[in-house]
Design an enzyme around this catalytic site. Structure first.
Site, PDB file in Angstrom:
ATOM      1  N   LYS A 111      62.565  24.536  37.347  1.00 14.14           N
ATOM      2  CA  LYS A 111      63.946  24.496  36.504  1.00 14.14           C
ATOM      3  C   LYS A 111      64.098  23.105  37.058  1.00 14.14           C
ATOM      4  CE  LYS A 111      65.082  28.906  37.622  1.00 14.14           C
ATOM      5  NZ  LYS A 111      66.388  29.865  37.940  1.00 14.14           N
ATOM      6  N   GLN A 135      69.268  30.578  44.255  1.00 12.47           N
ATOM      7  CA  GLN A 135      68.597  31.927  43.889  1.00 12.47           C
ATOM      8  C   GLN A 135      68.691  32.750  43.846  1.00 12.47           C
ATOM      9  OE1 GLN A 135      65.388  31.152  41.562  1.00 12.47           O
ATOM     10  NE2 GLN A 135      64.849  33.495  42.320  1.00 12.47           N
ATOM     11  N   ASP A 174      74.384  30.074  35.414  1.00 13.56           N
ATOM     12  CA  ASP A 174      73.483  31.031  35.246  1.00 13.56           C
ATOM     13  C   ASP A 174      74.689  32.197  34.389  1.00 13.56           C
ATOM     14  OD1 ASP A 174      71.059  31.323  36.077  1.00 13.56           O
ATOM     15  OD2 ASP A 174      71.728  32.140  37.981  1.00 13.56           O
TER      16      ASP A 174
END
Lengths: 283, 283
Positions: B53, B97, B120
């Site tokens: 990412k 994460q 997200d």
């Protein structure tokens, strides 16, 4: 087949008797649950709906106030009242009757309610928590539908058509049904050949507001029919389902009125009781 | 019928070229979008995903940092870091994460991220706003699926089966599909005769993680197949769909790898760009 009636008034009556017993226990422990409803303007139908919630709360031993505002109220005045109710420890549940006057943003007002007092379950964070499986308040009409369905047997493995994709009814009830392991199809105005498809479904939940949309010939033999429709025709409240023909094919069916409606108000009361308990615990 | 390949890598490449041009414009106006990723522990797969990412962000001209924490980090330390990133005007998007180490509550950490930096789309308030149609960040895998489907024609009126009811993929993609006027059935492990039902659907989105779940014989002729499955078999990444047999029946199909995956990361970048623009406007 002649359908069994899902009598919302009776189911609600039993449920409210249980709630009254729980309210009594809370009162003995020193807390009287309170539901406060905010309404702006003088729309007759809204006012009568608010009063019926108010009366229902008092009938099971809660206290309940109506904060009645003028239709010319400013957004800031409404926000100030919400802030005051949020801070008031004697208020456990807050409802804001919509629609609000056009000068007041519904979005802002609903987001201003403290999530732990949002007994309508309309605050976005409560909607988000519903979808992530966290502690929340689910909206009351979907909860009422689920309560009615408890009287028809387990939902696991059933194929359910939910008609109508509003975020107040169709979408959250689809989520609650999925949580019970039903397989849900969410239908709406752009669904192709909608009524032809209904024969594949064990349960139909219709929340459209289109009288006569569904008749007996659309249904699978033995289907369960929950009619959330709410239209006035010739001065009479009617649902989406042609009751007489559907009753010949369905195994269970809700009447309109007297089906989902009484359960919706019951779930407002239940959410208020839960709110009072949670707030007590976190004191 | 032999299916056309929905080549995620190529579609993502084109999309990222457009993003790079927009990043360039923002930079000329004095803002360099920044994506910051927080990771705790040293799980190899997570770390490599985070780095990809990070690299993807830099490749389109954004800046990107990784905040790497020890696996023994306390919850409070993580919350303090999130608070610092929330306050830092040079950080536009924050990713955490998951999974986090067991001593750290994922729920608490995700709710601590400022909703306007939650690229997200996992913060409950952003999920709630998605369902109420407000400005939000939708989660990235669902957005990536929608991007792939743009290459297959309009969704209005199509019957779509979404398999898997997670709040990260299945449920939000069902919502996004419904918004495009598709009729969505949300299937899962308790769905009765699931694979037999698939023949009724124009589009299948499978997000289960069960290799070989769907084969060509389950599909309607000309179906569109989006495979979000992600399993490792004999050291190889595979989806839920038997690609060879399904390709004979489908009109469009995604490969695994190289289908949805590249679009997911692309949508993280897109959300970060949107975050930077929104934060600029509200300055």
């Amino acid at each position: 087949m002649t359908a069994e009636l899902l009598n919302g008034r009776e189911i609600a009556k039993d449920y409210r008797a249980d709630l009254a017993a729980e309210v009594e226990k809370l009162k003995e422990a020193g807390t009287t649950p309170n539901l406060t409803v905010v309404i702006a303007g003088d729309d007759g139908a809204s006012l009568s709906y608010v009063r019926s919630k108010n009366k229902a709360a008092e009938k099971i031993g809660m206290t309940s106030e109506i904060v009645q505002l003028d239709g010319t109220v400013t957004e800031q005045e409404v926000l100030d009242i919400i802030a005051r109710l949020n801070d008031d420890d004697t208020v456990n549940g807050i409802l804001v009757q919509v629609p609000l006057p056009s000068q007041v943003s519904e979005e802002k007002v609903l987001e201003a309610i403290a999530p732990d007092k949002d007994v309508d379950g309309f605050h976005p964070i409560n909607i988000g928590r519903l979808y992530t499986g966290q502690e929340t308040f689910a909206p009351c009409t979907p909860l009422g539908i689920m309560e009615l369905l408890k009287h028809t047997g387990p939902l696991e493995g059933k194929d359910v058509a939910v008609i109508g994709r509003s975020h107040i009814v169709g979408q959250p009830v689809a989520k609650l049904l999925t949580d019970q392991n039903a397989t849900v199809t969410l239908m709406h105005s752009r669904t192709r050949n909608m009524t032809d498809k209904l024969k594949d479904y064990d349960v139909i939940v219709s929340a459209v507001g289109q009288p006569g949309l569904i008749t007996g010939e659309h249904l699978k033999e033995g289907a369960i029919v929950i009619d959330v429709g709410n239209s006035v025709v010739d001065g009479k409240l009617v649902g989406d389902v042609d009751f007489d023909s559907a009753s010949e094919t369905a195994s269970y069916i809700t009447p309109v009125p007297g089906g989902v409606g009484p359960l919706t108000i019951t779930m407002v009361l239940n959410n208020t009781l839960i709110a009072a308990k949670r707030q007590n615990q976190s004191k």
